[in-house]
Design an enzyme around this catalytic site. Structure first.
Site, PDB file in Angstrom:
ATOM      1  N   LYS A 286      -6.282 -10.073  17.389  1.00 28.37           N
ATOM      2  CA  LYS A 286      -6.452  -8.810  18.122  1.00 28.37           C
ATOM      3  C   LYS A 286      -7.010  -7.742  17.193  1.00 28.37           C
ATOM      4  CE  LYS A 286      -2.489  -9.433  21.253  1.00 28.37           C
ATOM      5  NZ  LYS A 286      -3.195  -9.364  22.539  1.00 28.37           N
ATOM      6  N   ARG A 360       0.731 -18.254  28.330  1.00 25.38           N
ATOM      7  CA  ARG A 360       0.694 -19.379  29.288  1.00 25.38           C
ATOM      8  C   ARG A 360       0.930 -20.717  28.589  1.00 25.38           C
ATOM      9  NH1 ARG A 360      -5.255 -17.573  30.902  1.00 25.38           N
ATOM     10  NH2 ARG A 360      -4.270 -15.601  30.298  1.00 25.38           N
TER      11      ARG A 360
HETATM   12  N1  BES Z   1       0.561 -10.286  25.122  1.00 24.76           N
HETATM   13  C1  BES Z   1      -0.779 -10.211  25.596  1.00 24.76           C
HETATM   14  C2  BES Z   1      -0.905  -9.408  26.893  1.00 24.76           C
HETATM   15  C3  BES Z   1      -0.606  -7.933  26.812  1.00 24.76           C
HETATM   16  C4  BES Z   1      -1.636  -7.018  26.652  1.00 24.76           C
HETATM   17  C5  BES Z   1       0.684  -7.466  26.968  1.00 24.76           C
HETATM   18  C6  BES Z   1      -1.355  -5.661  26.612  1.00 24.76           C
HETATM   19  C7  BES Z   1       0.960  -6.115  26.919  1.00 24.76           C
HETATM   20  C8  BES Z   1      -0.057  -5.214  26.743  1.00 24.76           C
HETATM   21  C9  BES Z   1      -1.315 -11.618  25.880  1.00 24.76           C
HETATM   22  O1  BES Z   1      -0.812 -12.636  25.083  1.00 24.76           O
HETATM   23  C10 BES Z   1      -2.793 -11.583  25.649  1.00 24.76           C
HETATM   24  O2  BES Z   1      -3.180 -11.322  24.561  1.00 24.76           O
HETATM   25  N2  BES Z   1      -3.539 -11.823  26.708  1.00 24.76           N
HETATM   26  C11 BES Z   1      -4.961 -11.849  26.657  1.00 24.76           C
HETATM   27  C12 BES Z   1      -5.415 -12.985  27.523  1.00 24.76           C
HETATM   28  C13 BES Z   1      -6.855 -13.285  27.412  1.00 24.76           C
HETATM   29  C14 BES Z   1      -7.217 -13.781  26.042  1.00 24.76           C
HETATM   30  C15 BES Z   1      -7.189 -14.322  28.477  1.00 24.76           C
HETATM   31  C16 BES Z   1      -5.464 -10.518  27.216  1.00 24.76           C
HETATM   32  O3  BES Z   1      -4.875  -9.985  28.140  1.00 24.76           O
HETATM   33  O4  BES Z   1      -6.444 -10.023  26.678  1.00 24.76           O
HETATM   34 ZN    ZN Z   2      -1.889 -12.903  23.276  1.00 27.93          ZN
END
Ligand code: BES
Ligand code: ZN
Ligand code: ZN
Length: 509
Positions: A286, A360
């Site tokens: 990230k 997931r």
């Molecule tokens: N934990 C994150 C989702 C999240 C984002 C929670 C902001 C709380 C606040 C999750 O694991 C994630 O990173 N999801 C990705 C999925 C994508 C790569 C398909 C996302 O939402 O960008």
């Molecule tokens: Zn994530």
């Protein structure tokens, strides 16, 4: 300094104007002309101070506002806190819950140790007194909650304990109030417990520590048992999803299973919660901004933990599994990579296209495990997608599922608990996007509808069970303090899931 503020709660029969207290909280609607019986009587004894406050426009009874009037020799309260309730026709039990939270938050802020709440009076007979007491108790815990276990230099110190009484001049009413306090206090405490665990950062809580917390919980309760799978046992069971996500971290993954037995041999509800103790994104790392907030990526799992605590203390006459796959998602030479193909617990294979779509990957093992234990229904809760946050903001959680009745039950629990949900789709249109050419599934859909494709992925792992999914990304945190609470973890889900489970057997204390 103690880690939490001890809250003492009781109901007492006393005349409002004769109540000796540091803070007397009363409610006022914004669209009701004039003052009701209590506020009118207090106003007379206070030489018209409440009326003047309203006339001058300093307090309008709006939602989320409050004003203090100081006592005089005619009343025995040091301060009267007027709490705005907004429009009467829009008022719900959550209005009362938030009003109590607002008063408790003010009390802690002002270091006032004894508080008397007469907030229910403004609602008359609109709701039953037992429910009103329950939500006032929940609100009191919510508003007085603080997280400062690592603050060693707090110049001002803070309150160690808060004494709260619900007061009414009618003893038949205080009896009913007392009944509701019991369940409200259990739920309120369970939510504060969840908030503290969630607020603890990644260097303090890792999967093993979370498992230890779950074991502690089970030790406290006869009907609750806890089983934890470590890395070796995960490998033996073929929990490829949890292992893959946890592989990059020094802090090895765990699979936590809490079992609550309140109904002998009957069916069990399965609760499955995502517990990523820190989500860096892994190899698909990230960006830096706000990455610290990803310590809250364990909130779904912790909501399940808090719910199990409440269920056990409420002694609900049902069986519940609390299933919490826990891992830390970190980049390292041992991490899982984009392109990897993982064989999950269900036997289905998943092509990893983004290691940041890790929720997931652990939930699919949790859901398949729940299905194998014949849990029905199965409800999962997870900070799953940024896309859900984009769609619904920080107001409501996304609700998906394969059973309309289950979704309706959760919607009604959401209304009652004040933890709101909004229905979103997860049908085959979305499922198609998750098919891989070289494995059964892939963990990434197209650019659009990310919350729905994620849910459609999860749906593949529940077999024939009724299933619902709560995407709580966005609801896990208060970014800023509000009138009724401090910033940090919200404990979202504890009230919602506990209310849902209480409604199953119509048991309300
Ligand atoms: N934990 C994150 C989702 C999240 C984002 C929670 C902001 C709380 C606040 C999750 O694991 C994630 O990173 N999801 C990705 C999925 C994508 C790569 C398909 C996302 O939402 O960008
Ligand atoms: Zn994530
Ligand atoms: Zn995540």
């Amino acid at each position: 300094m103690k880690q939490i503020i001890d809250v003492e709660l009781r109901a007492r029969k006393v005349d409002f104007s004769k109540c000796k207290t540091d803070l007397l909280a009363v409610g006022q609607f914004s669209d009701v002309k004039g003052l009701d019986k209590i506020n009118g009587e207090l106003n007379r004894k206070l030489d018209g101070a409440i009326e003047r406050l309203i006339k001058l426009g300093d307090f309008k009874g709006k939602d989320g506002t409050s004003a203090i009037v100081y006592g005089n020799s005619q009343i025995r309260a040091e301060r009267v806190l007027l709490v705005g309730l907004g429009e009467k026709k829009k008022a719900t039990l959550d209005t009362l819950r938030k009003a109590a939270a607002n008063a408790a938050n003010k009390a802690v802020e002002m270091k006032i140790g004894t508080v008397s709440l007469a907030l229910h009076s403004a609602f008359g007979a609109r709701f039953d007194l037992t429910s009103m007491a329950r939500v006032m108790a929940e609100g009191t815990y919510f508003g007085s909650y603080r997280y400062d276990e690592f603050v060693t230099e707090n110049e001002n110190g803070r309150l160690d304990s808060l004494d709260v009484e619900l007061i009414d001049s009618d003893s038949a009413k205080t009896k009913k109030l007392n009944k509701g306090l019991w369940s409200g206090a259990i739920i309120g405490k369970a939510q504060s417990y969840a908030r503290t665990l969630a607020n603890r950062p990644g260097n303090v809580i890792n999967p093993a520590k979370l498992a230890a917390a779950a074991k502690d919980l089970a030790r406290d309760s006869k009907r609750l048992s806890c089983m934890v799978l470590d890395e070796r046992q995960l490998a033996a069971k073929g929990m490829g999803g949890v292992l893959a996500v946890g592989s990059g971290s020094q802090n090895k993954p765990r699979f936590i299973v809490l079992k609550y037995n309140g109904a002998g041999k009957g069916d069990a509800v399965g609760l499955v919660g995502k517990a990523i103790t820190f989500d860096s994104g892994g190899i698909s790392i990230k960006r830096a901004a706000k990455m610290d907030e990803m310590k809250l990526d364990k909130s779904g799992g912790i909501a399940v933990l808090g719910t199990m605590k409440a269920v056990a203390e409420l002694k609900l006459p049902i069986n519940v599994y609390g299933i919490i796959p826990a891992a830390e998602n970190m980049p390292s030479g041992a991490s899982y990579r984009p392109g990897d193909i993982i064989t999950t617990f269900s036997g289905k294979t998943v092509e990893v296209l983004d290691t940041d779509a890790e929720g997931r990957m652990i939930l699919c093992d949790g859901l398949a495990y729940a299905a194998k234990q014949k849990c029905n229904p199965i409800i999962d809760i997870a900070t799953l997608t940024g896309a859900c946050l984009v769609a619904l903001g920080r107001c409501m959680a996304g609700l998906m599922g394969n059973d309309e009745n289950l979704k309706r039950q959760l919607q009604s629990a959401a209304k009652e608990s004040g933890e709101k949900v909004w229905p979103m789709p997860s049908g085959d249109e979305y499922g198609k996007e998750m098919k891989s050419k070289i494995a059964d599934l892939k963990n990434l859909g197209s650019k659009w509808g990310g919350a729905c494709t994620a849910a459609a992925f999860l749906k593949q792992f529940v077999g024939d069970a009724k299933w619902a999914h709560l995407d709580i990304a966005g609801m896990d945190i208060f970014e800023k303090p509000t009138e009724f609470t401090v910033e940090g973890s919200s404990g979202f889900g504890v009230r919602l899931l506990t209310t849902y489970l209480m409604n199953l057997k119509g048991k309300k204390g």
